[in-house]
Design a protein around this motif. Structure first.
Motif, PDB file in Angstrom:
ATOM      1  N   ALA A 120     -53.659 -25.328 -18.363  1.00 17.88           N
ATOM      2  CA  ALA A 120     -54.942 -24.946 -17.762  1.00 17.88           C
ATOM      3  C   ALA A 120     -55.058 -25.520 -16.352  1.00 17.88           C
ATOM      4  O   ALA A 120     -55.529 -24.842 -15.433  1.00 17.88           O
ATOM      5  CB  ALA A 120     -56.100 -25.414 -18.641  1.00 17.88           C
ATOM      6  N   ALA A 123     -52.765 -23.501 -14.129  1.00 16.52           N
ATOM      7  CA  ALA A 123     -53.363 -22.178 -13.867  1.00 16.52           C
ATOM      8  C   ALA A 123     -54.447 -22.290 -12.800  1.00 16.52           C
ATOM      9  O   ALA A 123     -54.543 -21.437 -11.905  1.00 16.52           O
ATOM     10  CB  ALA A 123     -53.931 -21.585 -15.157  1.00 16.52           C
ATOM     11  N   GLU A 124     -55.241 -23.349 -12.880  1.00 16.04           N
ATOM     12  CA  GLU A 124     -56.293 -23.548 -11.869  1.00 16.04           C
ATOM     13  C   GLU A 124     -55.684 -23.708 -10.481  1.00 16.04           C
ATOM     14  O   GLU A 124     -56.139 -23.082  -9.521  1.00 16.04           O
ATOM     15  CB  GLU A 124     -57.135 -24.773 -12.232  1.00 16.04           C
ATOM     16  N   GLU A 128     -55.202 -18.849 -10.961  1.00 15.81           N
ATOM     17  CA  GLU A 128     -55.202 -17.913 -12.089  1.00 15.81           C
ATOM     18  C   GLU A 128     -56.400 -18.226 -13.002  1.00 15.81           C
ATOM     19  O   GLU A 128     -56.257 -18.790 -14.082  1.00 15.81           O
ATOM     20  CB  GLU A 128     -53.882 -18.008 -12.860  1.00 15.81           C
ATOM     21  N   SER A 129     -57.590 -17.843 -12.554  1.00 16.21           N
ATOM     22  CA  SER A 129     -58.811 -18.224 -13.276  1.00 16.21           C
ATOM     23  C   SER A 129     -58.917 -17.554 -14.647  1.00 16.21           C
ATOM     24  O   SER A 129     -59.392 -18.176 -15.602  1.00 16.21           O
ATOM     25  CB  SER A 129     -60.051 -17.936 -12.435  1.00 16.21           C
ATOM     26  N   ARG A 132     -56.610 -19.457 -16.865  1.00 16.28           N
ATOM     27  CA  ARG A 132     -57.181 -20.782 -17.129  1.00 16.28           C
ATOM     28  C   ARG A 132     -58.220 -20.701 -18.241  1.00 16.28           C
ATOM     29  O   ARG A 132     -58.229 -21.533 -19.150  1.00 16.28           O
ATOM     30  CB  ARG A 132     -57.806 -21.350 -15.858  1.00 16.28           C
ATOM     31  N   LYS A 133     -59.085 -19.710 -18.195  1.00 19.70           N
ATOM     32  CA  LYS A 133     -60.117 -19.565 -19.221  1.00 19.70           C
ATOM     33  C   LYS A 133     -59.490 -19.343 -20.591  1.00 19.70           C
ATOM     34  O   LYS A 133     -59.896 -19.951 -21.582  1.00 19.70           O
ATOM     35  CB  LYS A 133     -61.071 -18.418 -18.899  1.00 19.70           C
ATOM     36  N   LEU A 136     -57.995 -22.592 -21.779  1.00 17.64           N
ATOM     37  CA  LEU A 136     -59.052 -23.527 -22.195  1.00 17.64           C
ATOM     38  C   LEU A 136     -59.648 -23.133 -23.549  1.00 17.64           C
ATOM     39  O   LEU A 136     -60.036 -24.003 -24.327  1.00 17.64           O
ATOM     40  CB  LEU A 136     -60.142 -23.618 -21.127  1.00 17.64           C
TER      41      LEU A 136
END
Length: 164
Positions: A120, A123-124, A128-129, A132-133, A136
């Motif tokens: 995560a 990704a941040e 790469e939002s 990331r979500k 998470l």
């Protein structure tokens, strides 16, 4: 592993955890069958369903990032699964084995928590939002599974094992 960039590391780590989750889909049914505690058995069965969802979520991460996973085998998960399998073979069915299974499962969860937390964060940094979500979401599931295992271990299972 030859990772020259953060993106290379992200792809490698994602490939590794994909392998880990696939290995876990084979190990969880064995753990459920070995458990004599109905709550623990149900927890393993529920986490198997979640694990299938987590594999699908990795596929979504791959798609959203436009990357291709590498075909690798997660050696860490292989070792954890092997260790759990040895306990199933060596410990008589009952509360002591149930405690050993909880310990084995928590080792897996802690490995996954570390991995998804790192992914995560990567990704941040990569912007790469969406990925990331998704990562998470999986991290939250892994933490919840670990907490449920802790509650079970501190409950009647340990009392039953101590009485043996």
């Amino acid at each position: 592993m030859t990772a020259k960039t953060v993106k290379d590391l992200f792809v490698h780590s994602l490939s590794d955890v994909y392998s880990a989750e696939k290995q876990l889909t084979k190990a969880l049914p064995k753990m459920a069958r070995a458990s004599t505690n109905p709550e623990l058995k149900a927890l393993f069965e529920k986490h198997l369903e979640e694990t299938h969802g987590q594999v699908a979520r990795i596929d979504q991460v791959v798609e959203s990032c436009g990357i291709k996973l590498k075909r690798i085998k997660c050696a860490a998960m292989e070792g954890l699964v092997e260790e759990g399998g040895e306990q199933i073979e060596e410990i008589e069915k009952g509360p002591v084995l149930d405690l050993a299974l909880i310990g084995a499962a928590q080792k897996v969860e802690h490995y996954e928590i570390a991995t998804y937390g790192t992914l995560a964060a990567l990704a941040e940094k990569l912007g790469e939002s969406a990925a990331r979500k998704l990562l998470l979401d999986t991290l939250k599931e892994e933490k919840a599974a670990d907490e449920k295992l802790t509650v079970l271990a501190q409950g009647t299972i340990v009392e039953e094992a101590m009485a043996q």
